[in-house]
Design a protein around this motif. Structure first.
Motif, PDB file in Angstrom:
ATOM      1  N   VAL A  82      -3.589   4.524  -2.040  1.00  0.00           N
ATOM      2  CA  VAL A  82      -4.464   5.205  -1.088  1.00  0.00           C
ATOM      3  C   VAL A  82      -4.459   6.701  -1.363  1.00  0.00           C
ATOM      4  O   VAL A  82      -3.407   7.334  -1.382  1.00  0.00           O
ATOM      5  N   ALA A  87      -5.038   0.610   3.699  1.00  0.00           N
ATOM      6  CA  ALA A  87      -4.977  -0.566   2.822  1.00  0.00           C
ATOM      7  C   ALA A  87      -5.720  -1.735   3.426  1.00  0.00           C
ATOM      8  O   ALA A  87      -6.292  -2.553   2.711  1.00  0.00           O
ATOM      9  N   THR A 145      -0.798  -7.702  -4.428  1.00  0.00           N
ATOM     10  CA  THR A 145      -1.983  -6.873  -4.272  1.00  0.00           C
ATOM     11  C   THR A 145      -1.482  -5.476  -3.952  1.00  0.00           C
ATOM     12  O   THR A 145      -0.678  -5.304  -3.040  1.00  0.00           O
ATOM     13  N   ALA A 188      -2.524  -1.473  -3.141  1.00  0.00           N
ATOM     14  CA  ALA A 188      -3.545  -0.506  -2.748  1.00  0.00           C
ATOM     15  C   ALA A 188      -2.966   0.893  -2.838  1.00  0.00           C
ATOM     16  O   ALA A 188      -2.059   1.247  -2.088  1.00  0.00           O
ATOM     17  N   ARG A 210      -8.422  -1.648   4.764  1.00  0.00           N
ATOM     18  CA  ARG A 210      -9.818  -1.500   4.345  1.00  0.00           C
ATOM     19  C   ARG A 210     -10.000  -1.900   2.884  1.00  0.00           C
ATOM     20  O   ARG A 210     -11.064  -2.338   2.485  1.00  0.00           O
ATOM     21  N   VAL A 211      -8.941  -1.719   2.079  1.00  0.00           N
ATOM     22  CA  VAL A 211      -9.009  -2.015   0.648  1.00  0.00           C
ATOM     23  C   VAL A 211      -8.772  -3.493   0.392  1.00  0.00           C
ATOM     24  O   VAL A 211      -9.517  -4.139  -0.330  1.00  0.00           O
ATOM     25  N   ALA A 212      -7.709  -4.040   0.950  1.00  0.00           N
ATOM     26  CA  ALA A 212      -7.380  -5.451   0.781  1.00  0.00           C
ATOM     27  C   ALA A 212      -7.873  -6.197   2.008  1.00  0.00           C
ATOM     28  O   ALA A 212      -7.280  -6.120   3.067  1.00  0.00           O
ATOM     29  N   SER A 214       0.867  -1.184   0.000  1.00  0.00           N
ATOM     30  CA  SER A 214       0.000   0.000   0.000  1.00  0.00           C
ATOM     31  C   SER A 214       0.902   1.231   0.000  1.00  0.00           C
ATOM     32  O   SER A 214       2.009   1.206   0.536  1.00  0.00           O
TER      33      SER A 214
END
Length: 92
Positions: free
Chosen positions: A64, A76, A60, A62, A78-80, A32
């Motif tokens: 932000v 991150a 992965t 993210a 919250r995203v992943a 992230s």
């Protein structure tokens, strides 16, 4: 730490660079980065993610928005989601 600035220790800086050390055997990554990070340029993570993907390392990423340095990890999460991270790790 690396024996001087970049011009004085080019080889040491290259060896320390994550971009130059990506290998297809690397573990999966979750990265992230705050797009407005004032300490580490956002492009640093983007280049690293590109290198990982080129080596076919699962990653992965993210990106932000609206946060500065140090805040991207919390966002991150919250995203992943945890299930997504678990699937990434179990698949490899």
């Amino acid at each position: 730490m690396l024996g001087g600035g970049y011009a004085a220790a080019v080889d040491a800086w290259r060896l320390a660079s994550p971009y130059n050390n990506v290998d297809s055997q690397d573990p999966p990554f979750v990265i992230s980065h705050a797009m407005s990070d004032g300490v580490i340029p956002f492009e640093s993570s983007s280049f690293f993610v590109e290198a990982l993907r080129a080596a076919r390392v699962p990653v992965t990423f993210a990106a932000v928005e609206g946060d500065g340095h140090g805040m991207a990890l919390r966002m991150a999460m919250r995203v992943a989601s945890e299930p997504e991270i678990e699937l990434l790790l179990l698949a490899n």
